[in-house]
Design a protein around this motif. Structure first.
Motif, short mmCIF file in Angstrom:
data_model
loop_
_atom_site.label_atom_id
_atom_site.label_comp_id
_atom_site.label_asym_id
_atom_site.label_seq_id
_atom_site.Cartn_x
_atom_site.Cartn_y
_atom_site.Cartn_z
N LEU A 1 0.84 -1.20 0.00
CA LEU A 1 0.00 0.00 0.00
C LEU A 1 0.88 1.25 0.00
CD1 LEU A 1 -2.77 1.41 0.15
CD2 LEU A 1 -2.58 1.24 2.65
N LYS A 2 1.95 1.23 0.80
CA LYS A 2 2.87 2.36 0.83
C LYS A 2 3.50 2.58 -0.53
CE LYS A 2 2.56 3.75 5.05
NZ LYS A 2 1.94 5.03 5.32
N GLU A 3 3.86 1.50 -1.22
CA GLU A 3 4.43 1.62 -2.56
C GLU A 3 3.39 2.18 -3.53
OE1 GLU A 3 6.30 -1.00 -6.25
OE2 GLU A 3 5.96 -2.00 -4.33
N PHE A 4 2.14 1.72 -3.41
CA PHE A 4 1.05 2.24 -4.24
C PHE A 4 0.91 3.75 -4.04
CE2 PHE A 4 -3.35 3.33 -5.12
CZ PHE A 4 -3.60 2.66 -6.31
N GLN A 5 0.90 4.17 -2.78
CA GLN A 5 0.79 5.59 -2.47
C GLN A 5 2.00 6.37 -2.99
OE1 GLN A 5 0.23 5.08 1.77
NE2 GLN A 5 -2.00 5.37 1.59
N TRP A 6 3.17 5.77 -2.93
CA TRP A 6 4.38 6.41 -3.47
C TRP A 6 4.19 6.69 -4.96
CZ3 TRP A 6 7.89 4.97 -7.25
CH2 TRP A 6 9.05 5.74 -7.33
N HIS A 7 3.66 5.71 -5.69
CA HIS A 7 3.40 5.90 -7.13
C HIS A 7 2.40 7.04 -7.36
CE1 HIS A 7 5.64 2.67 -9.10
NE2 HIS A 7 5.31 1.89 -8.08
N LEU A 8 1.40 7.14 -6.49
CA LEU A 8 0.44 8.25 -6.61
C LEU A 8 1.15 9.59 -6.47
CD1 LEU A 8 -2.58 6.92 -4.50
CD2 LEU A 8 -2.50 7.22 -6.98
N CYS A 9 2.14 9.65 -5.60
CA CYS A 9 2.89 10.90 -5.38
C CYS A 9 3.86 11.20 -6.52
CB CYS A 9 3.66 10.83 -4.06
SG CYS A 9 2.59 10.77 -2.62
N GLN A 10 4.24 10.18 -7.27
CA GLN A 10 5.17 10.38 -8.38
C GLN A 10 4.47 10.90 -9.64
OE1 GLN A 10 8.48 10.11 -7.66
NE2 GLN A 10 7.49 9.77 -5.67
N GLY A 11 3.21 10.49 -9.81
CA GLY A 11 2.49 10.88 -11.02
C GLY A 11 3.03 10.12 -12.22
N ALA A 12 2.47 10.40 -13.37
CA ALA A 12 2.87 9.79 -14.64
C ALA A 12 2.32 10.65 -15.75
CB ALA A 12 2.34 8.35 -14.73
N ASP A 13 2.60 10.25 -16.98
CA ASP A 13 2.05 11.00 -18.13
C ASP A 13 0.53 11.01 -18.11
OD1 ASP A 13 4.59 11.52 -19.04
OD2 ASP A 13 4.61 9.86 -20.47
N SER A 14 -0.06 9.92 -17.58
CA SER A 14 -1.52 9.79 -17.63
C SER A 14 -2.23 10.39 -16.41
CB SER A 14 -1.88 8.31 -17.76
OG SER A 14 -1.41 7.60 -16.63
N PHE A 15 -1.48 10.76 -15.36
CA PHE A 15 -2.13 11.38 -14.21
C PHE A 15 -1.17 12.29 -13.46
CE2 PHE A 15 -0.40 7.44 -12.51
CZ PHE A 15 0.09 7.79 -11.26
N GLU A 16 -1.75 13.32 -12.87
CA GLU A 16 -0.98 14.31 -12.10
C GLU A 16 -0.69 13.76 -10.70
OE1 GLU A 16 -1.77 18.74 -10.25
OE2 GLU A 16 -3.01 18.04 -11.92
N ALA A 17 0.51 14.03 -10.22
CA ALA A 17 0.93 13.54 -8.90
C ALA A 17 0.10 14.17 -7.79
CB ALA A 17 2.40 13.85 -8.67
N ILE A 18 -0.09 13.40 -6.73
CA ILE A 18 -0.72 13.91 -5.52
C ILE A 18 0.43 14.37 -4.61
CG2 ILE A 18 -2.01 13.26 -3.45
CD1 ILE A 18 -3.57 11.28 -5.16
#
Length: 149
Positions: free
Chosen positions: A18-35
């Motif tokens: 879950l922590k890794e998942f949340q880390w990815h959310l904070c990184q963002g990507a071309d398809s979504f803006e980072a939190i």
């Protein structure tokens, strides 16, 4: 995509995942803006899903799917895809009007799937349907290479 379904998917992650998942959310990507990282601190699964749905009301499922695949959580990713298909099928079934009798031919559907190098194809299953016309399935299998003497 119902928030409940996303929550059920995230419940399949261990705390470290879950922590890794949340880390990815904070990184963002071309398809979504980072939190921003500060907004993710101390969030549990429910709060994480709520934040995602608020930030991306139409794309929370796609973001979840992308991150699960990056994490090699392919089993959970496939569960999400299947749940989405089931939800879409149920939505269509509940909004459909009774069928009408028509003399017109039904629309034709052509599906082509290709797998290489031992890959597996999982095709959708259709139920409650009838097929008016022919169905052809072609399986091309290359013969194994000749044995060396």
């Amino acid at each position: 995509m119902a928030t409940f379904k996303l929550l059920k998917i995230l419940e399949g992650l261990e705390l470290k995942e879950l922590k890794e998942f949340q880390w990815h959310l904070c990184q963002g990507a071309d398809s979504f803006e980072a939190i921003p990282r500060g907004r993710m601190e101390r969030l549990d699964r429910q709060d994480t899903v709520d934040l995602m749905v608020r930030k991306w009301p139409e794309n929370a499922k796609a973001v979840t799917l992308e991150i699960l695949r990056k994490m090699d959580q392919n089993g959970l990713a496939e569960r999400l895809v299947v749940q989405s298909r089931e939800g879409a099928t149920a939505a269509v079934a509940s909004s459909s009007s009774p069928p009408s009798v028509s003399s017109a031919a039904p629309p034709s559907t052509h599906v082509t799937n290709t797998a290489q190098n031992g890959a597996m194809i999982i095709n959708p299953t259709f139920s409650g349907s009838s097929i008016g016309g022919g169905v052809s399935i072609t399986i091309n299998h290359a013969p194994p290479p000749p044995a060396k003497p």
